[in-house]
Design a protein around this motif. Sequence first.
Motif, PDB file in Angstrom:
ATOM      1  N   ARG A  70      -4.658   8.425  50.374  1.00 46.40           N
ATOM      2  CA  ARG A  70      -4.053   9.053  51.551  1.00 46.40           C
ATOM      3  C   ARG A  70      -4.513   8.467  52.898  1.00 46.40           C
ATOM      4  N   TYR A  75       2.493   8.073  58.530  1.00 43.23           N
ATOM      5  CA  TYR A  75       3.834   8.643  58.543  1.00 43.23           C
ATOM      6  C   TYR A  75       4.241   8.947  59.980  1.00 43.23           C
ATOM      7  N   VAL A  93      -2.579  12.905  71.385  1.00 49.06           N
ATOM      8  CA  VAL A  93      -1.696  12.751  70.221  1.00 49.06           C
ATOM      9  C   VAL A  93      -2.102  11.525  69.408  1.00 49.06           C
ATOM     10  N   MET A  96      -4.962  11.962  67.132  1.00 50.89           N
ATOM     11  CA  MET A  96      -4.687  12.671  65.876  1.00 50.89           C
ATOM     12  C   MET A  96      -4.633  11.698  64.703  1.00 50.89           C
ATOM     13  N   GLY A  97      -4.245  10.461  64.991  1.00 54.45           N
ATOM     14  CA  GLY A  97      -4.198   9.447  63.946  1.00 54.45           C
ATOM     15  C   GLY A  97      -5.567   9.089  63.396  1.00 54.45           C
ATOM     16  N   TYR A  99      -7.812  11.363  62.766  1.00 53.30           N
ATOM     17  CA  TYR A  99      -8.266  12.527  62.013  1.00 53.30           C
ATOM     18  C   TYR A  99      -8.597  12.218  60.545  1.00 53.30           C
ATOM     19  N   PRO A 100      -7.764  11.438  59.843  1.00 51.41           N
ATOM     20  CA  PRO A 100      -8.081  11.181  58.427  1.00 51.41           C
ATOM     21  C   PRO A 100      -9.415  10.450  58.246  1.00 51.41           C
ATOM     22  N   LEU A 102     -12.113  11.202  59.913  1.00 50.71           N
ATOM     23  CA  LEU A 102     -13.201  12.097  60.302  1.00 50.71           C
ATOM     24  C   LEU A 102     -13.211  13.298  59.376  1.00 50.71           C
ATOM     25  N   TYR A 108     -14.777  13.052  67.708  1.00 54.32           N
ATOM     26  CA  TYR A 108     -14.318  11.665  67.740  1.00 54.32           C
ATOM     27  C   TYR A 108     -15.452  10.771  68.214  1.00 54.32           C
ATOM     28  N   PHE A 145       4.317   8.285  69.046  1.00 53.46           N
ATOM     29  CA  PHE A 145       4.247   8.533  67.605  1.00 53.46           C
ATOM     30  C   PHE A 145       3.875   7.256  66.852  1.00 53.46           C
ATOM     31  N   ARG A 148       0.221   6.582  67.288  1.00 55.03           N
ATOM     32  CA  ARG A 148      -0.585   7.451  66.431  1.00 55.03           C
ATOM     33  C   ARG A 148      -0.674   6.871  65.014  1.00 55.03           C
ATOM     34  N   GLN A 152      -3.997   5.055  62.770  1.00 52.21           N
ATOM     35  CA  GLN A 152      -4.435   5.412  61.415  1.00 52.21           C
ATOM     36  C   GLN A 152      -4.940   4.195  60.641  1.00 52.21           C
TER      37      GLN A 152
ATOM     38  N   ARG B 161      -9.370  21.925  65.168  1.00 55.67           N
ATOM     39  CA  ARG B 161      -8.588  20.711  64.931  1.00 55.67           C
ATOM     40  C   ARG B 161      -7.451  20.910  63.920  1.00 55.67           C
ATOM     41  N   LEU B 165      -3.489  20.691  64.864  1.00 49.29           N
ATOM     42  CA  LEU B 165      -2.611  19.730  64.196  1.00 49.29           C
ATOM     43  C   LEU B 165      -1.404  20.402  63.557  1.00 49.29           C
ATOM     44  N   PHE B 172       3.262  15.835  59.919  1.00 51.42           N
ATOM     45  CA  PHE B 172       2.198  14.832  60.028  1.00 51.42           C
ATOM     46  C   PHE B 172       0.908  15.377  59.403  1.00 51.42           C
ATOM     47  N   SER B 175       1.082  15.069  55.846  1.00 48.55           N
ATOM     48  CA  SER B 175       1.037  13.676  55.391  1.00 48.55           C
ATOM     49  C   SER B 175      -0.392  13.131  55.368  1.00 48.55           C
TER      50      SER B 175
END
Lengths: 238, 289
Positions: A70, A75, A93, A96-97, A99-100, A102, A108, A145, A148, A152, B161, B165, B172, B175
């Motif tokens: 993942r 996306y 925004v 947010m990309g 986030y995966p 962390l 951050y 978008f 973002r 990732q 957070r 989100l 998103f 995802s």
Amino acid sequence: MQLDVSHISIQYQDNVVVDDVSFQLAPASLAAIVGPNGAGKSSLLKGILGIHPLKKGNVYFNGQTLSSVRPHIAYVPQRESVDWDFPATVLDVVLMGRYPHLNWWKRYRSIDFNIARKSLEQVNLIDLADRQIAQLSGGQQQRVFLARALAQEASIYFMDEPFAGVDAATEKNIVSVLKELQAGGKSIMVVHHDLQTIRSYFSSILLLNKKVIAFGPTDEVFTPERIQQTYQRESLLL
Amino acid sequence: MVESLWADANARTVIVCTLLLNSAAALIGCFTYLQKKSLTGDAVSHSILPGIAIAFLFSGVKDLWVILPGAFLTGGLSLLSIEYILRHSKLKQDTAIALVLSVFFAVGVVLLSYIQHHGNGNQSGLDSFLLGKAAALLSADIPLYFSVAFVVVFSVLLFYRPFMLISFDRSFALSIGIAAHRWQQVMVVLSVLAIVIGIQAVGVVLMSAMLITPAVAARYWSHRLPVVLLLAVLFNMIASVMGIIISYKYPSMPTGPWIVVCISSIAVLSFFIGNAKGILRRSSLTVQK
């Protein structure tokens, strides 16, 4: 990243929207998903990404299941799917990309800010980093978008109509970013509507109308007969 | 007036308690507002009334330990009913909410009048749940109020957070592997908790205003979510103190409506002069193409 989609079906209540779809996307592909309204293009993306449950079938990324890869998947949803009046800046925004990468309680790090800023530079929005997102034009929102997704640092990208309602400059910027990603060995799948630009933008194409009509290199697959076949239902109605 | 109130140990506790309760409501309310679920909050707060009445009927006391589970039960039941109606009928969300809200509230009022006519002496003050009476906060209940409010405030800060989100971009969030459904349930439980503990001070009729109005007001002042959260808490605190002072000065006045009048005045003021979105400032903003 190699994507293997095998015999997936997706259903909303009693309505089958994606029916027994299979294809294999090679690494470093830039592919368009093309089909009429209601052909299941967005649903197919959501099914592959686990946003909508699959009725049947399997999806593998480099032979692994979704949950184990993942962090390597990005996306870009349709721009209209969110409320742009949300209290956030452009940089918020894009972050947010990160986030995966962390844990949900972690702050951050400076590397996250650097990557977010670099992503904004790629889409020519670095000057607007601190701007409230409601004050952006449609094309700028779409590039936020995209930034973002870039933040990732994924291996495979799924984008739902990134060219819908954007200005010419934005379209040019997005295409060049997509080609850069492809040159860097990433795979990209894009839901696309404009048949005029397919040949110049995409190296392969998936013609979809609930079922796969055809899948392969654009030169071979993108023929008048196949397009006719894909849009059949609509042309019959006309 | 404020000094004499603050000198009174009981009044002091009530003030601090109400501030905490309404801070909890303001924090979780920001997310309710951002997810456009304002009406759902209203349905929950009205649906709490039958739960309070039933809990009182069974126990004969109005201790928070008894009232809280009852309130939580019917508040939660109202949400499940809305969801059930949406899933099994062609009705739209606003209709489902209106139906559930009025049915639950009607049952609550019926039970309340039954209790008042068959009272056993303990019932005095149960009607203060309708429009709120901060002074009626029982000192024995205050530790529980405190702990629940603390849980809500702490959870919102801790889960900021994922809440942010899924409120902004649910697809998103899904995802990238955030269990949006589960976080959504956490948010619902927190908002029901915030509503339940707020009803003694504000009342079931107006409680949803304590969730939504501060968020609306704060949004006119900032484009950053952390600032919006902070301002919403601040606005609710100001309104709470003003409401309490008025209801202490005029004991016949219910607290809830006064707090709501105060927070609404802040919202109206923000609508005009808020420096982020207020209509008097908006002309200075331009969309850059």
